[in-house]
Design a protein around this motif. Sequence first.
Motif, PDB file in Angstrom:
ATOM      1  N   UNK A  49      80.226  69.872  79.763  1.00  0.00           N
ATOM      2  CA  UNK A  49      81.251  69.766  78.736  1.00  0.00           C
ATOM      3  C   UNK A  49      80.677  69.170  77.456  1.00  0.00           C
ATOM      4  N   UNK A  50      79.910  68.086  77.596  1.00  0.00           N
ATOM      5  CA  UNK A  50      79.361  67.421  76.414  1.00  0.00           C
ATOM      6  C   UNK A  50      78.333  68.295  75.708  1.00  0.00           C
ATOM      7  N   UNK A  51      77.431  68.932  76.466  1.00  0.00           N
ATOM      8  CA  UNK A  51      76.384  69.740  75.858  1.00  0.00           C
ATOM      9  C   UNK A  51      76.943  70.976  75.173  1.00  0.00           C
ATOM     10  N   UNK A  83      82.262  60.451  74.427  1.00  0.00           N
ATOM     11  CA  UNK A  83      83.378  59.503  74.537  1.00  0.00           C
ATOM     12  C   UNK A  83      84.658  60.223  74.948  1.00  0.00           C
ATOM     13  N   UNK A  84      84.886  61.412  74.404  1.00  0.00           N
ATOM     14  CA  UNK A  84      86.061  62.204  74.800  1.00  0.00           C
ATOM     15  C   UNK A  84      85.991  62.554  76.283  1.00  0.00           C
ATOM     16  N   UNK A  85      84.813  63.025  76.734  1.00  0.00           N
ATOM     17  CA  UNK A  85      84.643  63.358  78.150  1.00  0.00           C
ATOM     18  C   UNK A  85      84.833  62.123  79.018  1.00  0.00           C
ATOM     19  N   UNK A  86      84.284  61.004  78.580  1.00  0.00           N
ATOM     20  CA  UNK A  86      84.410  59.746  79.322  1.00  0.00           C
ATOM     21  C   UNK A  86      85.873  59.334  79.479  1.00  0.00           C
ATOM     22  N   UNK A  87      86.637  59.460  78.410  1.00  0.00           N
ATOM     23  CA  UNK A  87      88.054  59.101  78.473  1.00  0.00           C
ATOM     24  C   UNK A  87      88.839  60.060  79.368  1.00  0.00           C
ATOM     25  N   UNK A  88      88.483  61.343  79.357  1.00  0.00           N
ATOM     26  CA  UNK A  88      89.150  62.313  80.226  1.00  0.00           C
ATOM     27  C   UNK A  88      88.892  61.992  81.697  1.00  0.00           C
TER      28      UNK A  88
END
Length: 226
Positions: A49-51, A83-88
Motif C-alpha cells: 500500500x505504501x509503495x 502514517x495513513x497506512x499505520x493509522x488504518x
Amino acid sequence: MTREEFRQIAANGIWEQNTSLVQVTGLCPLLAVSTNLVNGAMLSLATIMAMAMAGLAVASLRRWIPHEIRIPIFILILATLVTIVDLLFNAYLHELYQILGIFIPLIVTNCIALSRIEAYASKHPPLQAFFDGIFMGIGMLWTLSLLGGLRELIGGGTLFSGIDLIIPGLSPLQVLPEDYPGFLLTILPPGAFILLGCLIAAKNWLEARRAAHRHQPAPAPALPGA
C-alpha cells in the motif's frame, strides 16, 4: 503502458529483482516479523500500500521536485503515506497492529521503499511507478509469506497462527501432530537467516537450470530410415 511493459514490471518485482532474494534488502522486518505466515503477509500488504501510493505520488510530482532536495521530499511523501497506512492498521486491525509494532512506521526508512522511489518512480510515468510499487511489494509478500510459513511450520507445526486477529473465529491449521516438539532454531533470527539462504540458493539453482535449458542445443534430426 503496453502489455509488454506491464509484464516486465511484474516479472521484475515478483522474481527478477525480488527485494528479498535478489536485492537482499529489508532484512530488519524479514528477520523480526516473519515468525509466522500471517505476520509476514500483513506487513508485506502494508508495504504494498505504501509503495504503490508513494510511487504514484512521486512520479506525478517528479517534474516539480528539485533534484538537489529530492531525497528529503521523497522521505516526506513516504512518511505521510506510511502514517495513513499505520493509522488504518491501528483502527481496523488493532491487535495485529500491536504485534507488528514499530515495523509499520519503519517502512519509511526501509531501503526497499525509498530505493525504489529513487531508482524507478522518480524517472517513470505515474502508472508504471504505481504498478512497480505493487509488484515489488508482491515479491516481498510471497517471499515473507513463504519464509514465515516455513518458520512457523518447522518451528511449531502449525500454519496461519494469528489468523483470528484478521478473521475472528478462524483457528490456526495444525499441520504436524500435536505432540510435535518443534524446532526452536527456525523461530529465532538465525533460523530466518538459514532459511533465507536456502530460498536464495533455490532461486539461483532454478535460474541456472533455466539458463542451461535455454542454451541447450536442439537434438539432431533423425536420419531417414533410422
